[in-house]
Write a protein that holds these residues in place. Sequence first.
Motif, mmCIF file in Angstrom:
data_model
loop_
_atom_site.group_PDB
_atom_site.id
_atom_site.type_symbol
_atom_site.label_atom_id
_atom_site.label_comp_id
_atom_site.label_asym_id
_atom_site.label_seq_id
_atom_site.Cartn_x
_atom_site.Cartn_y
_atom_site.Cartn_z
ATOM 1 N N VAL A 36 -0.134 -6.542 -0.791
ATOM 2 C CA VAL A 36 -0.533 -5.284 -0.153
ATOM 3 C C VAL A 36 -0.122 -5.372 1.315
ATOM 4 O O VAL A 36 -0.748 -6.077 2.112
ATOM 5 N N LEU A 37 0.942 -4.671 1.663
ATOM 6 C CA LEU A 37 1.499 -4.711 3.015
ATOM 7 C C LEU A 37 0.995 -3.473 3.758
ATOM 8 O O LEU A 37 1.424 -2.352 3.479
ATOM 9 N N ALA A 38 0.085 -3.680 4.703
ATOM 10 C CA ALA A 38 -0.647 -2.555 5.277
ATOM 11 C C ALA A 38 -0.872 -2.750 6.770
ATOM 12 O O ALA A 38 -0.561 -3.801 7.333
ATOM 13 N N ASP A 39 -1.420 -1.711 7.392
ATOM 14 C CA ASP A 39 -1.842 -1.805 8.790
ATOM 15 C C ASP A 39 -3.270 -2.332 8.796
ATOM 16 O O ASP A 39 -4.209 -1.628 8.452
ATOM 17 N N MET A 40 -3.425 -3.591 9.173
ATOM 18 C CA MET A 40 -4.734 -4.225 9.164
ATOM 19 C C MET A 40 -5.408 -4.238 10.537
ATOM 20 O O MET A 40 -6.600 -4.541 10.629
ATOM 21 N N ARG A 45 -5.622 1.420 10.459
ATOM 22 C CA ARG A 45 -6.418 0.433 9.724
ATOM 23 C C ARG A 45 -7.401 1.088 8.759
ATOM 24 O O ARG A 45 -7.565 0.632 7.625
ATOM 25 N N ASP A 46 -8.067 2.155 9.177
ATOM 26 C CA ASP A 46 -9.065 2.778 8.307
ATOM 27 C C ASP A 46 -8.424 3.570 7.176
ATOM 28 O O ASP A 46 -8.942 3.597 6.059
ATOM 29 N N THR A 47 -7.319 4.240 7.444
ATOM 30 C CA THR A 47 -6.666 5.011 6.392
ATOM 31 C C THR A 47 -5.837 4.134 5.472
ATOM 32 O O THR A 47 -5.440 4.555 4.394
ATOM 33 N N SER A 48 -5.575 2.913 5.889
ATOM 34 C CA SER A 48 -4.815 1.944 5.098
ATOM 35 C C SER A 48 -5.686 0.699 4.968
ATOM 36 O O SER A 48 -6.768 0.737 4.414
ATOM 37 N N GLY A 49 -5.193 -0.424 5.455
ATOM 38 C CA GLY A 49 -5.981 -1.621 5.690
ATOM 39 C C GLY A 49 -6.755 -2.212 4.536
ATOM 40 O O GLY A 49 -6.334 -2.160 3.375
ATOM 41 N N PRO A 50 -7.926 -2.792 4.818
ATOM 42 C CA PRO A 50 -8.709 -3.493 3.799
ATOM 43 C C PRO A 50 -9.105 -2.633 2.604
ATOM 44 O O PRO A 50 -9.261 -3.149 1.499
ATOM 45 N N THR A 51 -9.275 -1.323 2.801
ATOM 46 C CA THR A 51 -9.644 -0.485 1.658
ATOM 47 C C THR A 51 -8.501 -0.383 0.664
ATOM 48 O O THR A 51 -8.736 -0.233 -0.541
ATOM 49 N N SER A 52 -7.264 -0.485 1.118
ATOM 50 C CA SER A 52 -6.134 -0.524 0.181
ATOM 51 C C SER A 52 -6.144 -1.819 -0.631
ATOM 52 O O SER A 52 -5.824 -1.820 -1.821
ATOM 53 N N VAL A 53 -6.496 -2.913 0.014
ATOM 54 C CA VAL A 53 -6.634 -4.171 -0.718
ATOM 55 C C VAL A 53 -7.735 -4.040 -1.769
ATOM 56 O O VAL A 53 -7.574 -4.449 -2.928
ATOM 57 N N ILE A 102 5.267 -5.282 -4.199
ATOM 58 C CA ILE A 102 4.691 -4.986 -2.888
ATOM 59 C C ILE A 102 4.311 -3.512 -2.859
ATOM 60 O O ILE A 102 5.109 -2.642 -3.236
ATOM 61 N N CYS A 103 3.083 -3.230 -2.412
ATOM 62 C CA CYS A 103 2.625 -1.851 -2.403
ATOM 63 C C CYS A 103 1.963 -1.509 -1.072
ATOM 64 O O CYS A 103 1.839 -2.338 -0.190
#
Length: 411
Positions: A36-40, A45-53, A102-103
Motif C-alpha cells: 500500500v503506497l500512500a501518503d502517510m 494522510r487522512d484521505t489516504s494513509g493508514p485507513t487505506s492500509v 501495489i495499490c
Amino acid sequence: MNPITRRGALGAATAIATTPLAGRAQTRDNVIRIGVLADMSGPYRDTSGPTSVAAVQQAVEDLGMAQRGVTVEVLSGDHQNRPDAALALARRWIDTQGVDMICEVNNSAIALALANLVREKDKIQLASGAASSALTGPQCSTHTVQWTYDTWMFANVVGGATVRSGGDSWFFITADYAFGHQLERDTSQFVTRSGGRVMGSARYPFPGTTDFSSFLLQAQASRAKVVGLAMAAADMQNCVKQAHEFGLTRRGQQLAGMIMFVQDIRSIGLEAAQGMVMSEVFYHDLNDRTRALASRILRRTPENMPNQEHAGTYSCAIHYLKGVMEVGVPRAKASGIEVLNVMKRMPTEDDAFGPGRIREDGRKIHPAYLFEVKSPRESRGMWDFYKLRATVPAEQAFRPLNEGGCPLIRT
C-alpha cells in the motif's frame, strides 16, 4: 492482526509487514504480498494513509484468505508525494521483498511513473487513489488499472452540471502537478462543451502552499461566476476556508470543489461548506452495504471515516485476491499479467461499489453520485454530511472507451 504503529506508518523509506494472516508455515515464494503506497505523513494522510492500509487488511479478512490456506502480507510505505522516493521504495519492494501488487498510489505523477516499473517487472498496479485520466488515456498500461475515480469523471459530473445550472464562466485555482493540470483540462473541456467560458487560471506550488490569498484575489478579479478548485485534501480545506473569509460567495461567486472527501467537509465545517455540490463514487451512508463496510473498516481506524479512496482500495484488493485464487498462488507470483487478465474477465462485485467491470483500457467502472452538503440543521451528527442529488450510471460516468486515446484499444 498486528496494529499499524505510528512510527511504522510514518516510515518514509521503509515498507512494513502489517499482517501476516496465516503464520509463516508456507515458504516465502508462496506468500502473496500487497504494498500500500500512500501518503502517510503529508497533506493527504487522512484521505489516504493508514485507513487505506486498514481497508486492504479488511479485504483480506473479509475474503477469509487464511481459512483458504493463502498467506497474505500487507506492507505499507510513505511515498512523500515524490516520484523518486516512491519508485525507489516500489523497486525495493519488488526486487527484495517479493511484493506482487501495489495499490493506493494517491498521486498521479507517481502512478504514471510506477506504471512503467510494474510493466517491466510483470507486477500489478491498482491505482485506487490516483486521479489523472491520462492513466487510461495516452499513458494507459497493460499492468495498471485505475480503480476508483478520475479527473474526467469528476469534470463530467460536476463541471457539466454547474454550467447547465447557470455557472457559465469559470476561473481555476490549480495544484501545479499532474493531477491538478489534468483536472483543470478535463473540466475546462466540459465547461466549453456545455457553452461556458474559462476566464483564466492560477497555479499554486504543490506541496507547501498554505496561503491562497493571492490566487483568490486573481479569481475575484476575473469576475467568473464559478471558481473551480482543482486540488484536494488539506489544500482544498485551506482554500475554501480562506475563500469564505474573503467573502467570495457573498459577492456572488460560487466555489466548485472538483474533488472532495468527507474529511474535507469535516475540516471545513458544515456552516461554510453547506450547499456545495461535488461528485463521489462512495459514501458511507449510501446504502446498507456501504454502511456495513464502513463500520468494519472504522473499527481499525476509529478516528477516520472511510471515504471513496479507502473504499476503492478495499475494492481493488478484494478483486485482486479473487484473481489470485482463480489462477493459484504460484502462478500469481510468477506472472502479474496472468492475474490481471483474469481480473479483467471476471465481473467485479463488492460492498464498496456493488457490481462493475474492468475495461480494456484499464478503467474500472461503477456508478458515480452527485451529492450536496447538508446544512448544520439537516445533519444528524458526526460524518452525516451529504444528501444524494443524482446517480450517474457506470457506463455514463466515465470517459467513453473510444475517446481516451489508449494505445491498447484497437480502432
